[in-house]
Design a protein around this motif. Structure first.
Motif, PDB file in Angstrom:
ATOM      1  N   PHE A 273      13.656   1.334 -37.952  1.00 10.44           N
ATOM      2  CA  PHE A 273      14.210   0.780 -39.183  1.00 10.44           C
ATOM      3  C   PHE A 273      13.173   0.860 -40.294  1.00 10.44           C
ATOM      4  CE2 PHE A 273      11.749  -2.795 -37.719  1.00 10.44           C
ATOM      5  CZ  PHE A 273      11.260  -3.353 -38.891  1.00 10.44           C
ATOM      6  N   ILE A 274      13.679   0.822 -41.523  1.00 12.92           N
ATOM      7  CA  ILE A 274      12.830   0.709 -42.705  1.00 12.92           C
ATOM      8  C   ILE A 274      13.481  -0.314 -43.626  1.00 12.92           C
ATOM      9  CG2 ILE A 274      11.933   1.882 -44.755  1.00 12.92           C
ATOM     10  CD1 ILE A 274      11.828   4.446 -43.168  1.00 12.92           C
ATOM     11  N   ASP A 275      12.726  -1.325 -44.026  1.00 13.38           N
ATOM     12  CA  ASP A 275      13.222  -2.295 -45.001  1.00 13.38           C
ATOM     13  C   ASP A 275      13.149  -1.681 -46.393  1.00 13.38           C
ATOM     14  OD1 ASP A 275      13.807  -4.438 -43.268  1.00 13.38           O
ATOM     15  OD2 ASP A 275      11.693  -5.002 -43.179  1.00 13.38           O
ATOM     16  N   VAL A 276      14.213  -1.844 -47.167  1.00 15.46           N
ATOM     17  CA  VAL A 276      14.263  -1.252 -48.504  1.00 15.46           C
ATOM     18  C   VAL A 276      14.471  -2.317 -49.580  1.00 15.46           C
ATOM     19  CG1 VAL A 276      15.008   1.042 -47.783  1.00 15.46           C
ATOM     20  CG2 VAL A 276      16.722  -0.735 -48.171  1.00 15.46           C
ATOM     21  N   GLY A 277      14.037  -3.509 -49.325  1.00 11.07           N
ATOM     22  CA  GLY A 277      14.113  -4.585 -50.312  1.00 11.07           C
ATOM     23  C   GLY A 277      13.048  -5.608 -49.993  1.00 11.07           C
ATOM     24  N   ALA A 278      13.415  -6.889 -50.086  1.00 11.10           N
ATOM     25  CA  ALA A 278      12.486  -7.945 -49.678  1.00 11.10           C
ATOM     26  C   ALA A 278      12.127  -7.750 -48.208  1.00 11.10           C
ATOM     27  CB  ALA A 278      13.134  -9.305 -49.899  1.00 11.10           C
ATOM     28  N   GLN A 279      10.868  -8.041 -47.851  1.00 13.25           N
ATOM     29  CA  GLN A 279      10.418  -7.674 -46.512  1.00 13.25           C
ATOM     30  C   GLN A 279       9.662  -8.762 -45.768  1.00 13.25           C
ATOM     31  OE1 GLN A 279       8.455  -3.893 -46.242  1.00 13.25           O
ATOM     32  NE2 GLN A 279       9.598  -3.006 -47.930  1.00 13.25           N
TER      33      GLN A 279
ATOM     34  N   HIS B 142       5.566   0.426 -33.531  1.00 14.07           N
ATOM     35  CA  HIS B 142       6.716   0.869 -32.741  1.00 14.07           C
ATOM     36  C   HIS B 142       8.055   0.370 -33.284  1.00 14.07           C
ATOM     37  CE1 HIS B 142       3.447   1.831 -30.078  1.00 14.07           C
ATOM     38  NE2 HIS B 142       3.204   0.560 -29.820  1.00 14.07           N
ATOM     39  N   CYS B 143       8.101  -0.083 -34.536  1.00 12.68           N
ATOM     40  CA  CYS B 143       9.364  -0.554 -35.112  1.00 12.68           C
ATOM     41  C   CYS B 143       9.942   0.440 -36.116  1.00 12.68           C
ATOM     42  CB  CYS B 143       9.170  -1.910 -35.789  1.00 12.68           C
ATOM     43  SG  CYS B 143       8.789  -3.242 -34.639  1.00 12.68           S
ATOM     44  N   SER B 144       9.085   1.064 -36.909  1.00  9.45           N
ATOM     45  CA  SER B 144       9.538   2.046 -37.890  1.00  9.45           C
ATOM     46  C   SER B 144       9.074   3.435 -37.467  1.00  9.45           C
ATOM     47  CB  SER B 144       8.985   1.717 -39.279  1.00  9.45           C
ATOM     48  OG  SER B 144       9.462   0.469 -39.725  1.00  9.45           O
ATOM     49  N   PRO B 145       9.878   4.459 -37.733  1.00 10.42           N
ATOM     50  CA  PRO B 145       9.475   5.819 -37.359  1.00 10.42           C
ATOM     51  C   PRO B 145       8.305   6.290 -38.211  1.00 10.42           C
ATOM     52  CG  PRO B 145      11.475   5.861 -38.673  1.00 10.42           C
ATOM     53  CD  PRO B 145      11.192   4.421 -38.382  1.00 10.42           C
ATOM     54  N   PRO B 146       7.506   7.238 -37.711  1.00 12.20           N
ATOM     55  CA  PRO B 146       6.394   7.768 -38.500  1.00 12.20           C
ATOM     56  C   PRO B 146       6.894   8.707 -39.597  1.00 12.20           C
ATOM     57  CG  PRO B 146       6.561   8.928 -36.424  1.00 12.20           C
ATOM     58  CD  PRO B 146       7.571   7.820 -36.363  1.00 12.20           C
ATOM     59  N   ALA B 147       5.971   9.121 -40.445  1.00  7.09           N
ATOM     60  CA  ALA B 147       6.231  10.146 -41.469  1.00  7.09           C
ATOM     61  C   ALA B 147       7.144   9.669 -42.588  1.00  7.09           C
ATOM     62  CB  ALA B 147       6.788  11.420 -40.821  1.00  7.09           C
ATOM     63  N   TYR B 148       7.037   8.392 -42.967  1.00  4.15           N
ATOM     64  CA  TYR B 148       7.774   7.880 -44.124  1.00  4.15           C
ATOM     65  C   TYR B 148       6.802   7.241 -45.106  1.00  4.15           C
ATOM     66  CZ  TYR B 148      12.392   8.552 -42.062  1.00  4.15           C
ATOM     67  OH  TYR B 148      13.530   9.102 -41.536  1.00  4.15           O
ATOM     68  N   LEU B 149       7.116   7.365 -46.392  1.00  5.76           N
ATOM     69  CA  LEU B 149       6.399   6.668 -47.454  1.00  5.76           C
ATOM     70  C   LEU B 149       7.424   5.984 -48.354  1.00  5.76           C
ATOM     71  CD1 LEU B 149       3.745   9.289 -48.700  1.00  5.76           C
ATOM     72  CD2 LEU B 149       3.288   7.228 -47.374  1.00  5.76           C
ATOM     73  N   GLN B 150       7.083   4.790 -48.842  1.00 10.58           N
ATOM     74  CA  GLN B 150       7.928   4.104 -49.820  1.00 10.58           C
ATOM     75  C   GLN B 150       7.109   3.859 -51.077  1.00 10.58           C
ATOM     76  OE1 GLN B 150       9.353   0.783 -47.212  1.00 10.58           O
ATOM     77  NE2 GLN B 150      11.337   1.331 -48.067  1.00 10.58           N
ATOM     78  N   CYS B 151       7.667   4.240 -52.218  1.00 11.17           N
ATOM     79  CA  CYS B 151       6.949   4.163 -53.486  1.00 11.17           C
ATOM     80  C   CYS B 151       7.672   3.208 -54.435  1.00 11.17           C
ATOM     81  CB  CYS B 151       6.855   5.550 -54.119  1.00 11.17           C
ATOM     82  SG  CYS B 151       6.079   6.776 -53.042  1.00 11.17           S
ATOM     83  N   TYR B 152       6.942   2.227 -54.953  1.00  4.01           N
ATOM     84  CA  TYR B 152       7.489   1.195 -55.833  1.00  4.01           C
ATOM     85  C   TYR B 152       6.925   1.381 -57.237  1.00  4.01           C
ATOM     86  CZ  TYR B 152       8.736  -1.387 -51.551  1.00  4.01           C
ATOM     87  OH  TYR B 152       9.257  -1.770 -50.342  1.00  4.01           O
ATOM     88  N   ILE B 153       7.807   1.348 -58.229  1.00  3.10           N
ATOM     89  CA  ILE B 153       7.381   1.381 -59.630  1.00  3.10           C
ATOM     90  C   ILE B 153       7.939   0.128 -60.293  1.00  3.10           C
ATOM     91  CG2 ILE B 153       7.357   2.676 -61.787  1.00  3.10           C
ATOM     92  CD1 ILE B 153       7.887   5.194 -60.208  1.00  3.10           C
ATOM     93  N   LEU B 154       7.064  -0.831 -60.591  1.00  2.00           N
ATOM     94  CA  LEU B 154       7.475  -2.128 -61.107  1.00  2.00           C
ATOM     95  C   LEU B 154       7.187  -2.237 -62.601  1.00  2.00           C
ATOM     96  CD1 LEU B 154       6.018  -4.365 -58.241  1.00  2.00           C
ATOM     97  CD2 LEU B 154       8.278  -3.321 -58.363  1.00  2.00           C
ATOM     98  N   GLY B 155       7.592  -3.373 -63.177  1.00  2.00           N
ATOM     99  CA  GLY B 155       7.272  -3.678 -64.566  1.00  2.00           C
ATOM    100  C   GLY B 155       7.991  -2.772 -65.546  1.00  2.00           C
ATOM    101  N   PRO B 156       7.446  -2.623 -66.760  1.00  2.00           N
ATOM    102  CA  PRO B 156       8.094  -1.792 -67.788  1.00  2.00           C
ATOM    103  C   PRO B 156       8.288  -0.343 -67.357  1.00  2.00           C
ATOM    104  CG  PRO B 156       6.391  -3.180 -68.767  1.00  2.00           C
ATOM    105  CD  PRO B 156       6.258  -3.331 -67.284  1.00  2.00           C
TER     106      PRO B 156
END
Length: 452
Positions: free
Chosen positions: A64-70, A336-350
């Motif tokens: 799994f991958i969380d895509v919000g609050a974590q 062992h919960c999330s699969p390898p080879a993933y990145l998540q990029c966050y752009i916050l603020g203005p």
């Protein structure tokens, strides 16, 4: 001596008071949970095609991958009690992977001990800790969510104007900004000092946890067995007099219907709440019209091969021209919960608000420029990209927002048949959402004469 016998009137199923909850996020589902426990007949109306709101988990490649609050912190009293009650304690695991910050071209492990900051001088560390002590010492025993009104003395001050001259430019950029991004998911500009103090009081002395099955396991468990209407857009509250609500009007496609009830809990973001009722007082309207959320996109990248880095998160140097607020490597959050080879990029603020309406390719292109500086050649290894957009992302507690939220919370109690829930009236984040839902359910239960 006469004896007074108090008789409780037991309701049959057909006599159970009816409560409607609008919004299927954590605040709404928590309110529904406690209302059902109190004995109400509850229905939940959610405009989207799934419950959870800003709590979301994607199942991919056997993980799994969380895509919000974590994250869940050890002083999240309501959230942790729900996890225990719903039998999810076995899924709770501490976060142990390091967070890396890039400062002046060098990488450092994020310092959670404010004395151990290698990229600041001893003098800069001393100045920062002196100011932090002045802010936090009066609040050491404060429960940051349940007792957040105790920070109102700092509410009107803006964080940048208050702390920059007191701690220096380098400390503000290289310590306060990463702390705000990693802890509070916010850029420090335009934020109330009260929000910073509450965030630091909450996080610096707590442990951080995540759910092994994904954070959406919590909202899914809360929704299980409840009457949840998906794709149900509430278009207005039904008034009966100037300060009384008796139901909602719901749109499903081209069809509209009125649903009447003994009580309504509105658990939607403030911008969505404002136009649904014409009877707001001046205090309520002023708060709803001025409170804002910080919209932002999250780009999740599937790579052809994993990135060799032990960090869970990397915070780039915004002073060095990075657009990214931070990026995460989900496989390093919990083993062992999330699969390898993933990145998540966050752009916050203005910056996040400025690109949220761009198409997926444009957002990915902007992300890729920063990724090349952090992990060279990684942008050539991208297999596919998923972009999630949160238009009502994180509550933005600007100077004065805490005081206006407290006034709103007190004023809205005078509307019969209505309660309001949402993290925007309880200081933000998961605990704010859950606490507001519990408080709304408690108020409705008292009004309807239910057990609490």
């Amino acid at each position: 001596m006469p004896i007074t016998v108090r008789r409780r009137r037991w309701r049959t199923l057909s006599e159970r008071p009816k409560a409607l909850v609008v919004g299927g996020g954590l605040a709404g589902l928590t309110a529904a949970h406690f209302l059902e426990k109190a004995g109400a007949d509850v229905e939940v109306f959610e405009a989207g095609d799934s419950v959870g709101g800003r709590v979301g988990t994607v199942q991919v490649e056997g993980g799994f991958i969380d895509v919000g609050a974590q994250f869940i912190h050890s002083n999240y009293d309501v959230v942790l009690s729900l996890i225990s009650e719903l039998g999810l304690e076995g899924n709770l695991a501490p976060l142990t992977s390091p967070i890396t910050t890039i400062q002046r071209g060098h990488r450092y492990r994020m310092a959670f001990d404010s004395w151990n900051v290698p990229y600041l001088s001893v003098k800069e560390r001393l100045r920062f800790n002196l100011q932090l002590g002045r802010l936090l010492l009066p609040r050491l025993r404060m429960r940051p969510h349940a007792e957040w009104p105790r920070s109102l003395d700092l509410d009107d001050a803006e964080l940048g104007h208050y702390l920059r001259p007191r701690v220096g430019e380098d400390t503000f950029e290289y310590l306060i900004r990463p702390l705000m991004l990693s802890y509070a998911m916010a850029e420090p500009e335009g934020v109330s000092v009260a929000y910073f103090a509450r965030s630091m009081a909450m996080y610096l002395s707590t442990k951080t946890f995540a759910l092994r099955s994904g954070i959406a396991a919590l909202t899914d468990a809360l929704a299980q067995g409840k009457k949840v209407h998906l794709g149900a857009q509430v278009v207005r509250l039904l008034p009966d007099g100037p300060r009384r609500v008796v139901g909602i009007e719901v749109a499903r496609g081209d069809r509209r219907e009125e649903v009447r009830a003994d009580a309504v809990v509105m658990a939607v973001p403030s911008p969505a709440l404002a136009p649904l009722y014409d009877g707001w007082s001046d205090v309520e309207r002023r708060f709803l019209d001025t409170f804002a959320y910080s919209p932002f996109p999250i780009a999740t990248l599937r790579l052809r091969s994993p990135v060799d880095d032990p960090s869970y998160a990397v915070l780039p140097d915004r002073a060095d021209g990075y657009r990214l607020s931070f990026l995460t490597l989900p496989q390093n959050k919990l083993p062992h919960c999330s699969p390898p080879a993933y990145l998540q990029c966050y752009i916050l603020g203005p910056l996040g608000a400025g690109i949220i309406d761009e198409d997926d390719d444009t957002i990915t292109g902007r992300v890729a420029q920063d990724l090349e500086r952090i992990f060279p050649r990684v942008s050539r290894d991208v297999d596919w990209v998923r972009v999630d957009r949160y238009r009502h992302g994180f509550p933005h507690f600007a100077p004065g927002a805490y005081g206006r939220a407290l006034q709103f919370r007190e004023s809205v109690r005078s509307i019969q048949g209505l309660a309001v829930a949402g993290d925007f009236i309880e200081g933000g984040l998961l605990e704010g959402a859950a606490l507001s839902g519990k408080r709304a359910a408690k108020a409705v239960s008292a009004d309807l004469g239910l057990r609490r």
